[in-house]
Design an enzyme around this catalytic site. Structure first.
Site, PDB file in Angstrom:
ATOM      1  N   ILE A  14      -3.795  -1.054   3.733  1.00  0.00           N
ATOM      2  CA  ILE A  14      -2.870  -1.844   2.900  1.00  0.00           C
ATOM      3  C   ILE A  14      -2.541  -3.191   3.536  1.00  0.00           C
ATOM      4  O   ILE A  14      -2.350  -4.192   2.827  1.00  0.00           O
ATOM      5  CB  ILE A  14      -1.580  -1.043   2.551  1.00  0.00           C
ATOM      6  N   LYS A  90       6.253   1.713   1.743  1.00  0.00           N
ATOM      7  CA  LYS A  90       6.672   3.022   1.268  1.00  0.00           C
ATOM      8  C   LYS A  90       5.675   4.046   1.765  1.00  0.00           C
ATOM      9  O   LYS A  90       4.550   3.649   2.070  1.00  0.00           O
ATOM     10  CB  LYS A  90       6.772   3.054  -0.259  1.00  0.00           C
ATOM     11  N   ASP A 167       2.271  10.703  -1.683  1.00  0.00           N
ATOM     12  CA  ASP A 167       2.112   9.307  -1.238  1.00  0.00           C
ATOM     13  C   ASP A 167       1.911   8.384  -2.445  1.00  0.00           C
ATOM     14  O   ASP A 167       2.659   7.420  -2.608  1.00  0.00           O
ATOM     15  CB  ASP A 167       0.981   9.165  -0.213  1.00  0.00           C
TER      16      ASP A 167
END
Ligand code: NAP
Length: 306
Positions: A14, A90, A167
Site C-alpha cells: 500500500i 487501517k 482486513d
C-alpha cells in the site's frame, strides 16, 4: 500554504501503490524519508528506525504508518516520542484496547493523530450520506468479495488471528458506520476459517439498524470480477454504491460524483487536521470486527492455498 515534511514507515504494497504516488502528487506534503527494513522507494533515503530517521532528518514533522496492524503501538509511541504527528493505515491496531490508547498518547504528547479509513474517502460516500439524510432505511445488503491472492500476495500477517477477511471487510464497515444514521447492532455471525489458517476467509454478518435488517457478506476467495457493493433500500428509493463506494446509483440511474482518488482525499483530511491541530480516531469499524469475533460461530472450511 505550508508544506509538511513527512516520512513513510513500512514500505509494502500500500505504501508503494498509494502513499508514495499520492504524496508525490501533493503540494501540501513532501516525502523526505522512509523507515524500512528493506528497500526504500526510489530516490528516498531509507532508515531502519524512526530514531535514525529523525537524527538524519530533524525537519520531518509527521509520519504515515503503513505497517500491518500488529506492532503499531511501539511504532506510534516511538513517533510521538520524537514529536511527530502521526497517521496510520487501517485497521488501526491488533486489539481494541491498544487502539483506544493512541489518541490519548498523541494528546499527551501534544501531537495530531489520524486513524485513517481510506474507503470513507471514496467518491460516492459523502453524496450517499447526504442522499440518505431524512430517509427511512428498510434494508441494507453488503457484498464485499475480493481475491486475497491479488490484493495481499504472499503476506503472512493477513492470516494472523483477528485479521483475514476482516482486513478488506473493515473497509465496508467504515463506509456503513459513516453513512448510516443509526448504530448497527450485530445479531449473529458465521466466520469460516480455512483448516490451515488462524483467520477467517469468509464471514456472514446479520445486523439490525433500527428495525431494518443489514446483511453483510465478506469473502476473500472471490475469483474473477471483484465485488465491493452496498445496496440500501429506503422509503424513498434504492441506493447502490459499487466499486468500493466510488460509484453511486439511485433507482438504477447513475449519479455523477467527482473522481478524486481516495488517498488524495485522505492526505487532504490529514492536512486539515494538522492545520487545526486536531486528531481523528473513530474506532467504530474496528469495534464491529471485535463484535463479529465475539458473536461469530466458527465453521472450518477446506485449506487455503495461495
Ligand atoms: P505489506 O505489503 O505486507 O507491507 C507491510 C510493510 O510493513 C512491510 O513491507 C514491512 O515494511 C513493514 N512491516 C513491519 N512489520 C511487519 C511485519 N510483522 N510483517 C510484515 N510487514 C511488516 O502490507 P500492505 O498490503 O502494504 O498493508 C499494510 C497496511 O495497509 C495494512 O494495515 C493494510 O490493511 C493496509 N492496506 C492495504 C491495502 C492493500 O491493498 N494491500 C489497501 C489499503 C490498506 P518494510 O519492508 O519497509 O520494513
Amino acid at each position: 500554504m505550508s508544506v509538511t515534511k513527512i516520512a513513510l514507515v513500512g514500505i509494502g504494497k500500500i505504501a508503494r501503490d498509494q502513499h508514495v504516488p499520492t504524496i508525490a502528487a501533493s503540494d501540501r506534503f513532501e516525502l523526505v524519508a522512509a523507515v524500512t527494513g528493506h528497500q526504500p522507494p526510489e530516490g528516498i533515503p531509507g532508515y531502519r528506525t524512526i530514531a535514525e530517521m529523525v537524527q538524519a532528518h530533524p525537519e520531518v514533522q509527521a509520519v504515515s504508518i503503513c505497517t500491518p496492524p500488529r506492532g503499531r503501538m511501539q511504532v506510534i509511541a516511538e513517533a510521538l516520542s520524537h514529536n511527530l504527528d502521526v497517521m496510520i493505515e487501517k485497521p488501526p491496531a491488533a486489539t481494541i484496547s491498544e487502539a483506544e490508547t493512541f489518541a490519548g498518547m498523541a494528546r499527551d504528547a501534544g501531537r495530531v493523530f489520524y486513524a485513517t479509513w481510506h474507503s470513507r474517502e471514496a467518491a460516492a460516500v459523502e453524496p450517499a450520506k447526504q442522499w440518505l439524510d431524512g430517509k427511512t432505511i428498510r434494508r441494507v445488503e453488503v457484498n464485499w468479495k475480493e481475491d486475497v491472492r491479488v490484493w495481499h500476495p504472499g503476506q503472512a500477517w493477513i492470516w494472523e488471528p483477528g485479521i483475514g477477511v476482516f482486513d478488506p471487510g473493515i473497509n465496508a464497515l467504515s463506509v456503513l458506520t459513516h453513512i448510516l444514521p443509526l448504530p448497527m447492532m450485530l445479531q449473529s455471525a458465521e466466520l469460516r476459517f480455512p483448516s490451515n489458517r488462524d483467520a477467517p476467509i469468509a464471514a456472514d454478518l446479520d445486523y439490525t439498524h433500527g428495525d431494518a435488517p443489514v446483511r453483510v457478506e465478506f469473502d476473500f476467495d472471490q475469483r474473477g470480477p471483484q465485488t465491493w457493493d452496498i445496496v440500501i433500500e429506503t422509503d424513498a428509493g434504492h441506493l447502490k454504491l459499487s466499486e468500493g463506494a466510488s460509484k453511486m446509483a439511485v433507482d438504477g440511474e447513475a449519479v455523477a460524483v467527482d473522481d478524486d482518488p481516495e488517498y488524495a482525499r485522505l492526505y487532504r483530511h490529514f492536512a486539515k487536521l494538522l492545520d487545526a491541530r486536531q486528531s481523528d480516531a473513530d474506532l467504530s469499524p474496528f469495534r464491529h470486527v471485535a463484535d463479529a469475533y465475539l458473536l461469530g460461530r466458527r465453521r472450518e472450511v477446506g485449506p487455503f492455498e495461495e
